[in-house]
Design a protein around this motif. Structure first.
Motif, PDB file in Angstrom:
ATOM      1  N   THR A 183     -16.182  -4.222 -38.452  1.00 31.08           N
ATOM      2  CA  THR A 183     -15.405  -3.197 -37.818  1.00 31.08           C
ATOM      3  C   THR A 183     -15.398  -3.204 -36.513  1.00 31.08           C
ATOM      4  N   TYR A 184     -15.911  -4.381 -35.882  1.00 25.03           N
ATOM      5  CA  TYR A 184     -15.839  -4.760 -34.630  1.00 25.03           C
ATOM      6  C   TYR A 184     -14.654  -4.961 -34.015  1.00 25.03           C
ATOM      7  N   GLY A 185     -14.272  -4.373 -33.035  1.00 22.94           N
ATOM      8  CA  GLY A 185     -13.265  -4.879 -32.093  1.00 22.94           C
ATOM      9  C   GLY A 185     -11.650  -4.565 -32.485  1.00 22.94           C
ATOM     10  N   HIS A 186     -11.503  -3.477 -31.280  1.00 20.17           N
ATOM     11  CA  HIS A 186      -9.991  -3.595 -31.318  1.00 20.17           C
ATOM     12  C   HIS A 186      -9.623  -4.243 -30.101  1.00 20.17           C
ATOM     13  N   TRP A 187      -8.517  -4.926 -29.754  1.00 20.61           N
ATOM     14  CA  TRP A 187      -8.263  -5.657 -28.695  1.00 20.61           C
ATOM     15  C   TRP A 187      -8.202  -4.840 -27.560  1.00 20.61           C
ATOM     16  N   ARG A 188      -8.841  -5.089 -26.504  1.00 17.34           N
ATOM     17  CA  ARG A 188      -8.495  -4.321 -25.327  1.00 17.34           C
ATOM     18  C   ARG A 188      -8.403  -5.399 -24.158  1.00 17.34           C
ATOM     19  N   VAL A 189      -7.493  -4.884 -23.216  1.00 19.21           N
ATOM     20  CA  VAL A 189      -7.201  -5.861 -21.871  1.00 19.21           C
ATOM     21  C   VAL A 189      -7.947  -4.814 -20.911  1.00 19.21           C
ATOM     22  N   SER A 190      -9.096  -5.047 -20.782  1.00 19.39           N
ATOM     23  CA  SER A 190      -9.840  -4.113 -19.826  1.00 19.39           C
ATOM     24  C   SER A 190     -10.104  -4.803 -18.668  1.00 19.39           C
ATOM     25  N   ARG A 191     -10.295  -6.259 -18.485  1.00 18.50           N
ATOM     26  CA  ARG A 191     -10.843  -6.800 -17.336  1.00 18.50           C
ATOM     27  C   ARG A 191      -9.571  -7.823 -16.799  1.00 18.50           C
ATOM     28  N   GLU A 192      -9.932  -7.703 -15.150  1.00 21.54           N
ATOM     29  CA  GLU A 192      -8.705  -8.494 -14.661  1.00 21.54           C
ATOM     30  C   GLU A 192      -8.957  -9.917 -14.774  1.00 21.54           C
ATOM     31  N   PHE A 193      -7.715 -10.594 -15.168  1.00 19.71           N
ATOM     32  CA  PHE A 193      -7.829 -12.131 -15.308  1.00 19.71           C
ATOM     33  C   PHE A 193      -7.998 -12.754 -14.038  1.00 19.71           C
ATOM     34  N   ARG A 194      -9.135 -13.613 -13.863  1.00 18.86           N
ATOM     35  CA  ARG A 194      -9.219 -14.365 -12.513  1.00 18.86           C
ATOM     36  C   ARG A 194      -9.744 -15.683 -13.137  1.00 18.86           C
ATOM     37  N   PRO A 195      -8.868 -16.777 -12.659  1.00 15.23           N
ATOM     38  CA  PRO A 195      -9.208 -18.237 -13.168  1.00 15.23           C
ATOM     39  C   PRO A 195     -10.371 -18.500 -12.097  1.00 15.23           C
ATOM     40  N   PRO A 196     -11.497 -19.491 -12.811  1.00 11.13           N
ATOM     41  CA  PRO A 196     -12.489 -20.033 -11.853  1.00 11.13           C
ATOM     42  C   PRO A 196     -11.770 -20.825 -10.714  1.00 11.13           C
ATOM     43  N   THR A 197     -12.100 -20.460  -9.387  1.00 15.28           N
ATOM     44  CA  THR A 197     -11.694 -21.178  -8.206  1.00 15.28           C
ATOM     45  C   THR A 197     -12.930 -21.662  -7.376  1.00 15.28           C
ATOM     46  N   ASP A 198     -12.670 -22.895  -6.825  1.00 22.52           N
ATOM     47  CA  ASP A 198     -13.572 -23.579  -5.932  1.00 22.52           C
ATOM     48  C   ASP A 198     -12.746 -23.618  -4.730  1.00 22.52           C
ATOM     49  N   ALA A 231     -10.280  -8.859 -35.998  1.00 18.03           N
ATOM     50  CA  ALA A 231     -11.529  -8.498 -35.394  1.00 18.03           C
ATOM     51  C   ALA A 231     -11.823  -9.522 -34.492  1.00 18.03           C
ATOM     52  N   TYR A 232     -11.793  -9.593 -33.161  1.00 16.06           N
ATOM     53  CA  TYR A 232     -12.285 -10.620 -32.503  1.00 16.06           C
ATOM     54  C   TYR A 232     -13.712 -10.465 -32.149  1.00 16.06           C
ATOM     55  N   HIS A 233     -14.603 -11.580 -32.423  1.00  8.35           N
ATOM     56  CA  HIS A 233     -15.994 -11.561 -32.160  1.00  8.35           C
ATOM     57  C   HIS A 233     -16.316 -12.126 -30.764  1.00  8.35           C
ATOM     58  N   GLN A 234     -15.425 -12.853 -30.472  1.00  6.36           N
ATOM     59  CA  GLN A 234     -15.858 -13.397 -29.114  1.00  6.36           C
ATOM     60  C   GLN A 234     -14.518 -13.531 -28.324  1.00  6.36           C
ATOM     61  N   VAL A 235     -14.369 -12.795 -27.112  1.00 12.05           N
ATOM     62  CA  VAL A 235     -13.485 -12.874 -26.181  1.00 12.05           C
ATOM     63  C   VAL A 235     -13.577 -13.371 -24.808  1.00 12.05           C
ATOM     64  N   GLU A 236     -13.278 -14.620 -24.478  1.00 12.38           N
ATOM     65  CA  GLU A 236     -13.762 -15.259 -23.097  1.00 12.38           C
ATOM     66  C   GLU A 236     -12.209 -15.632 -22.297  1.00 12.38           C
ATOM     67  N   LEU A 237     -11.483 -16.293 -23.232  1.00 16.31           N
ATOM     68  CA  LEU A 237     -10.112 -16.668 -22.458  1.00 16.31           C
ATOM     69  C   LEU A 237      -9.158 -15.427 -21.782  1.00 16.31           C
ATOM     70  N   GLY A 238      -8.779 -15.685 -20.747  1.00 15.10           N
ATOM     71  CA  GLY A 238      -8.191 -14.631 -19.846  1.00 15.10           C
ATOM     72  C   GLY A 238      -6.508 -15.179 -20.078  1.00 15.10           C
TER      73      GLY A 238
END
Length: 139
Positions: free
Chosen positions: A13-28, A78-85
């Motif tokens: 029953t996990y996960g409805h897709w939510r876009v709740s975080r701002e996408f910020r690519p890793p930057t050096d 059902a997304y079990h892991q969401v890491e890509l922005g």
């Protein structure tokens, strides 16, 4: 018949897709003696998907990474892991000193954007005696 464990129910029953975080690519941001190098890890883009602006005292990198059109994007997934922005992003880097605007370069290869910002040489300003210019003398 075997009984479901509670954690199995959670996964089902996990996960409805939510876009709740701002996408910020890793930057050096790397400061060298003669330049600043900015590296941004941002795969799945074309150079024309990015805009780079050099503003007074800052570098702004913006763009948009669209979610690929895979068949798994239906409403029942059902997304079990969401890491890509995905989506719009904006990175602002404060510059500690003036840069040579006409020699700034940017290159995008293998999912990595590199912007080189050469340091503007300090300019010594000559001071002229205003009294001498008017023909006045110092007594």
């Amino acid at each position: 018949m075997h009984k479901k464990r509670p954690e199995q129910d959670r996964w089902l029953t996990y996960g409805h897709w939510r876009v709740s975080r701002e996408f910020r690519p890793p930057t050096d941001v790397i400061e060298l003696e003669d330049r600043i190098v900015v590296l941004v890890e941002i795969a799945a883009l074309r150079p024309e998907d990015l805009t780079i602006t050099l503003d007074a005292g800052s570098l702004i990198i913006a763009g948009k990474r669209d979610r690929p059109a895979f068949p798994i994007q239906d409403g029942g997934a059902a997304y079990h892991q969401v890491e890509l922005g995905y989506g719009d992003f904006r990175i602002e880097v404060a510059l500690p000193w003036a840069v040579q605007r006409d020699t700034v370069t940017a290159a995008y290869r293998d999912g990595l954007l590199q912007v080189d910002l050469p340091r503007q040489a300090r300019q010594q300003i000559a001071i002229h005696d205003a009294a001498e210019a008017k023909g006045e003398t110092h007594d």
